[in-house]
Design a protein around this motif. Structure first.
Motif, PDB file in Angstrom:
ATOM      1  N   GLN A   1       0.655  -1.326   0.059  1.00 24.81           N
ATOM      2  CA  GLN A   1       0.074   0.032  -0.138  1.00 24.81           C
ATOM      3  C   GLN A   1       0.947   1.197   0.030  1.00 24.81           C
ATOM      4  OE1 GLN A   1      -0.237  -2.526   2.364  1.00 24.81           O
ATOM      5  NE2 GLN A   1      -2.093  -3.339   1.656  1.00 24.81           N
ATOM      6  N   VAL A   2       2.082   1.029   0.306  1.00 21.67           N
ATOM      7  CA  VAL A   2       3.240   2.217   0.472  1.00 21.67           C
ATOM      8  C   VAL A   2       4.482   1.963  -0.325  1.00 21.67           C
ATOM      9  CG1 VAL A   2       4.554   3.488   1.993  1.00 21.67           C
ATOM     10  CG2 VAL A   2       2.306   2.490   2.684  1.00 21.67           C
ATOM     11  N   ALA A   3       4.910   2.779  -1.354  1.00 24.87           N
ATOM     12  CA  ALA A   3       6.017   2.816  -1.882  1.00 24.87           C
ATOM     13  C   ALA A   3       6.728   4.138  -1.920  1.00 24.87           C
ATOM     14  CB  ALA A   3       5.843   2.349  -3.175  1.00 24.87           C
ATOM     15  N   VAL A   4       8.141   3.899  -1.977  1.00 19.37           N
ATOM     16  CA  VAL A   4       9.316   4.908  -2.061  1.00 19.37           C
ATOM     17  C   VAL A   4      10.036   4.723  -3.090  1.00 19.37           C
ATOM     18  CG1 VAL A   4      10.834   3.888  -0.166  1.00 19.37           C
ATOM     19  CG2 VAL A   4      10.645   6.262  -0.742  1.00 19.37           C
ATOM     20  N   SER A   5      10.360   5.804  -3.821  1.00 16.59           N
ATOM     21  CA  SER A   5      11.307   5.754  -4.990  1.00 16.59           C
ATOM     22  C   SER A   5      12.488   6.511  -4.807  1.00 16.59           C
ATOM     23  CB  SER A   5      10.710   5.851  -6.162  1.00 16.59           C
ATOM     24  OG  SER A   5      10.443   7.102  -6.502  1.00 16.59           O
ATOM     25  N   THR A   6      13.763   6.133  -5.327  1.00 18.30           N
ATOM     26  CA  THR A   6      14.806   7.459  -5.461  1.00 18.30           C
ATOM     27  C   THR A   6      15.674   6.951  -6.745  1.00 18.30           C
ATOM     28  OG1 THR A   6      16.476   5.473  -4.682  1.00 18.30           O
ATOM     29  CG2 THR A   6      15.236   6.883  -2.834  1.00 18.30           C
ATOM     30  N   THR A   7      15.695   8.401  -7.157  1.00 18.91           N
ATOM     31  CA  THR A   7      16.447   8.483  -8.817  1.00 18.91           C
ATOM     32  C   THR A   7      17.294   9.799  -8.454  1.00 18.91           C
ATOM     33  OG1 THR A   7      16.349   8.379 -11.050  1.00 18.91           O
ATOM     34  CG2 THR A   7      14.281   9.611  -9.840  1.00 18.91           C
ATOM     35  N   GLY A   8      18.537   9.522  -8.789  1.00 19.63           N
ATOM     36  CA  GLY A   8      19.399  10.722  -8.582  1.00 19.63           C
ATOM     37  C   GLY A   8      20.623  10.476  -9.378  1.00 19.63           C
ATOM     38  N   ILE A   9      21.465  11.602  -8.826  1.00 24.55           N
ATOM     39  CA  ILE A   9      23.072  11.446  -9.452  1.00 24.55           C
ATOM     40  C   ILE A   9      23.836  11.635  -8.139  1.00 24.55           C
ATOM     41  CG2 ILE A   9      24.760  12.832 -10.736  1.00 24.55           C
ATOM     42  CD1 ILE A   9      22.216  14.153 -12.099  1.00 24.55           C
ATOM     43  N   ALA A  10      24.490  10.254  -7.660  1.00 22.54           N
ATOM     44  CA  ALA A  10      25.415  10.264  -6.574  1.00 22.54           C
ATOM     45  C   ALA A  10      26.670  10.621  -6.896  1.00 22.54           C
ATOM     46  CB  ALA A  10      25.313   8.757  -6.088  1.00 22.54           C
ATOM     47  N   GLY A  11      27.120  10.520  -8.086  1.00 16.49           N
ATOM     48  CA  GLY A  11      28.435  11.201  -8.547  1.00 16.49           C
ATOM     49  C   GLY A  11      29.304  10.208  -8.659  1.00 16.49           C
ATOM     50  N   PRO A  12      30.724  10.447  -8.571  1.00 12.45           N
ATOM     51  CA  PRO A  12      31.185  11.487  -8.755  1.00 12.45           C
ATOM     52  C   PRO A  12      30.940  12.440 -10.352  1.00 12.45           C
ATOM     53  CG  PRO A  12      33.006  10.163  -9.261  1.00 12.45           C
ATOM     54  CD  PRO A  12      31.639   9.286  -8.851  1.00 12.45           C
ATOM     55  N   GLY A  13      30.550  11.321 -11.193  1.00 10.30           N
ATOM     56  CA  GLY A  13      30.246  12.208 -12.487  1.00 10.30           C
ATOM     57  C   GLY A  13      28.567  12.171 -12.557  1.00 10.30           C
ATOM     58  N   GLY A  14      28.285  12.500 -13.994  1.00 14.09           N
ATOM     59  CA  GLY A  14      26.599  12.332 -14.310  1.00 14.09           C
ATOM     60  C   GLY A  14      26.028  13.772 -14.112  1.00 14.09           C
ATOM     61  N   ALA A  15      26.715  14.576 -13.527  1.00 14.75           N
ATOM     62  CA  ALA A  15      26.076  16.016 -13.580  1.00 14.75           C
ATOM     63  C   ALA A  15      25.778  16.445 -14.784  1.00 14.75           C
ATOM     64  CB  ALA A  15      26.713  17.058 -12.784  1.00 14.75           C
ATOM     65  N   VAL A  16      24.410  17.223 -15.009  1.00 10.50           N
ATOM     66  CA  VAL A  16      23.981  18.100 -16.100  1.00 10.50           C
ATOM     67  C   VAL A  16      23.409  19.249 -15.831  1.00 10.50           C
ATOM     68  CG1 VAL A  16      23.561  15.737 -17.575  1.00 10.50           C
ATOM     69  CG2 VAL A  16      21.884  16.878 -15.860  1.00 10.50           C
ATOM     70  N   PRO A  17      23.360  20.262 -16.893  1.00 16.48           N
ATOM     71  CA  PRO A  17      22.800  21.312 -16.481  1.00 16.48           C
ATOM     72  C   PRO A  17      21.691  21.333 -15.496  1.00 16.48           C
ATOM     73  CG  PRO A  17      23.746  21.425 -18.522  1.00 16.48           C
ATOM     74  CD  PRO A  17      23.790  20.331 -18.198  1.00 16.48           C
ATOM     75  N   GLY A  18      21.330  21.862 -14.494  1.00 16.70           N
ATOM     76  CA  GLY A  18      20.349  22.045 -13.652  1.00 16.70           C
ATOM     77  C   GLY A  18      20.180  20.746 -12.751  1.00 16.70           C
ATOM     78  N   LYS A  19      20.887  19.938 -12.934  1.00 20.19           N
ATOM     79  CA  LYS A  19      20.921  18.667 -12.003  1.00 20.19           C
ATOM     80  C   LYS A  19      22.506  18.298 -11.588  1.00 20.19           C
ATOM     81  CE  LYS A  19      17.233  16.652 -14.781  1.00 20.19           C
ATOM     82  NZ  LYS A  19      16.797  15.649 -15.585  1.00 20.19           N
ATOM     83  N   PRO A  20      22.926  19.015 -10.600  1.00 18.88           N
ATOM     84  CA  PRO A  20      24.313  18.796  -9.953  1.00 18.88           C
ATOM     85  C   PRO A  20      24.529  17.326  -9.641  1.00 18.88           C
ATOM     86  CG  PRO A  20      23.207  20.339  -8.695  1.00 18.88           C
ATOM     87  CD  PRO A  20      22.299  20.120  -9.870  1.00 18.88           C
ATOM     88  N   VAL A  21      25.617  17.115  -9.144  1.00 17.83           N
ATOM     89  CA  VAL A  21      26.001  15.868  -8.446  1.00 17.83           C
ATOM     90  C   VAL A  21      25.149  16.030  -7.021  1.00 17.83           C
ATOM     91  CG1 VAL A  21      27.667  14.495  -7.422  1.00 17.83           C
ATOM     92  CG2 VAL A  21      27.954  15.147  -9.662  1.00 17.83           C
ATOM     93  N   GLY A  22      24.753  15.179  -6.549  1.00 17.19           N
ATOM     94  CA  GLY A  22      23.661  15.139  -5.032  1.00 17.19           C
ATOM     95  C   GLY A  22      22.347  15.329  -5.365  1.00 17.19           C
ATOM     96  N   THR A  23      21.964  15.606  -6.572  1.00 22.50           N
ATOM     97  CA  THR A  23      20.421  15.803  -6.903  1.00 22.50           C
ATOM     98  C   THR A  23      19.723  14.434  -6.736  1.00 22.50           C
ATOM     99  OG1 THR A  23      20.965  17.564  -8.348  1.00 22.50           O
ATOM    100  CG2 THR A  23      18.821  16.445  -8.526  1.00 22.50           C
ATOM    101  N   VAL A  24      18.784  14.323  -5.936  1.00 14.60           N
ATOM    102  CA  VAL A  24      18.039  13.286  -6.071  1.00 14.60           C
ATOM    103  C   VAL A  24      16.452  13.608  -5.803  1.00 14.60           C
ATOM    104  CG1 VAL A  24      17.368  11.105  -4.384  1.00 14.60           C
ATOM    105  CG2 VAL A  24      19.849  11.831  -4.387  1.00 14.60           C
ATOM    106  N   TRP A  25      15.760  12.855  -6.740  1.00 19.26           N
ATOM    107  CA  TRP A  25      14.324  12.912  -6.681  1.00 19.26           C
ATOM    108  C   TRP A  25      13.822  11.681  -6.084  1.00 19.26           C
ATOM    109  CZ3 TRP A  25      10.663  16.851  -7.394  1.00 19.26           C
ATOM    110  CH2 TRP A  25      11.045  17.889  -8.348  1.00 19.26           C
ATOM    111  N   PHE A  26      12.709  11.963  -5.079  1.00 11.52           N
ATOM    112  CA  PHE A  26      12.108  10.871  -4.135  1.00 11.52           C
ATOM    113  C   PHE A  26      10.675  10.841  -4.653  1.00 11.52           C
ATOM    114  CE2 PHE A  26      15.594  12.434  -1.778  1.00 11.52           C
ATOM    115  CZ  PHE A  26      15.926  11.484  -1.196  1.00 11.52           C
TER     116      PHE A  26
END
Length: 160
Positions: free
Chosen positions: A96-121
């Motif tokens: 009945q409950v779910a959680v999601s994580t998607t992000g950029i943990a680094g050290p690479g992968g940053a893109v404009p507007g989405k720096p390393v450390g960005t995580v959407w929940f």
């Protein structure tokens, strides 16, 4: 797992048991860290149904039903994909409950507007999905640990 994360996981389990609900996880950047935190708790089989580690975009589509077009339009690290991952985990499980994580943990992968450390929940509770973006500081491990704790804190707020 540190004591603070352990306490969060215990409290999430208590809240879920009180409601008679089950939890599912859909993780990308945390690589199963949320599922590990909750399954480290003895008795978690009473309230944890399953976890999906969907690191690739293809896995997000195949396992969670996230439309490939949504990923193409917004990127894997986006509000839309986090919401679809949470809804997909709930819909592909007995939870009945779910959680999601998607992000950029680094050290690479940053893109404009989405720096390393960005995580959407994404949190899906009884069919209602909410999302949040956080930008964490630190190295790859620090970002992942903070994201796991934040995912659990978000669950607790929504289960209260």
């Amino acid at each position: 797992m540190n004591k603070a994360t352990e306490a969060l996981a215990i409290n999430v389990g208590t809240a879920l048991q009180h409601k008679g609900w089950m939890l599912a996880t859909a993780e990308s950047c945390t690589g199963g860290g949320v599922a590990q935190a909750v399954t480290d708790i003895a008795g978690s089989s009473a309230w944890f149904d399953r976890g999906f580690v969907t690191y690739s975009n293809a896995a997000k589509t195949a396992m969670l039903g996230v439309p490939a077009a949504l990923i193409a339009q917004h990127g894997a690290v986006s509000e839309e994909v986090a919401a679809a991952m949470a809804a997909g985990a709930a819909g592909s499980s007995s939870a009945q409950v779910a959680v999601s994580t998607t992000g950029i943990a680094g050290p690479g992968g940053a893109v404009p507007g989405k720096p390393v450390g960005t995580v959407w929940f994404g949190w899906s509770v009884a069919g209602v999905v909410q999302t949040e973006r956080v930008i964490f500081d630190g190295d790859r491990q620090a970002v992942r640990e903070q994201a796991v704790a934040h995912a659990l804190q978000g669950l607790l707020r929504r289960l209260a």
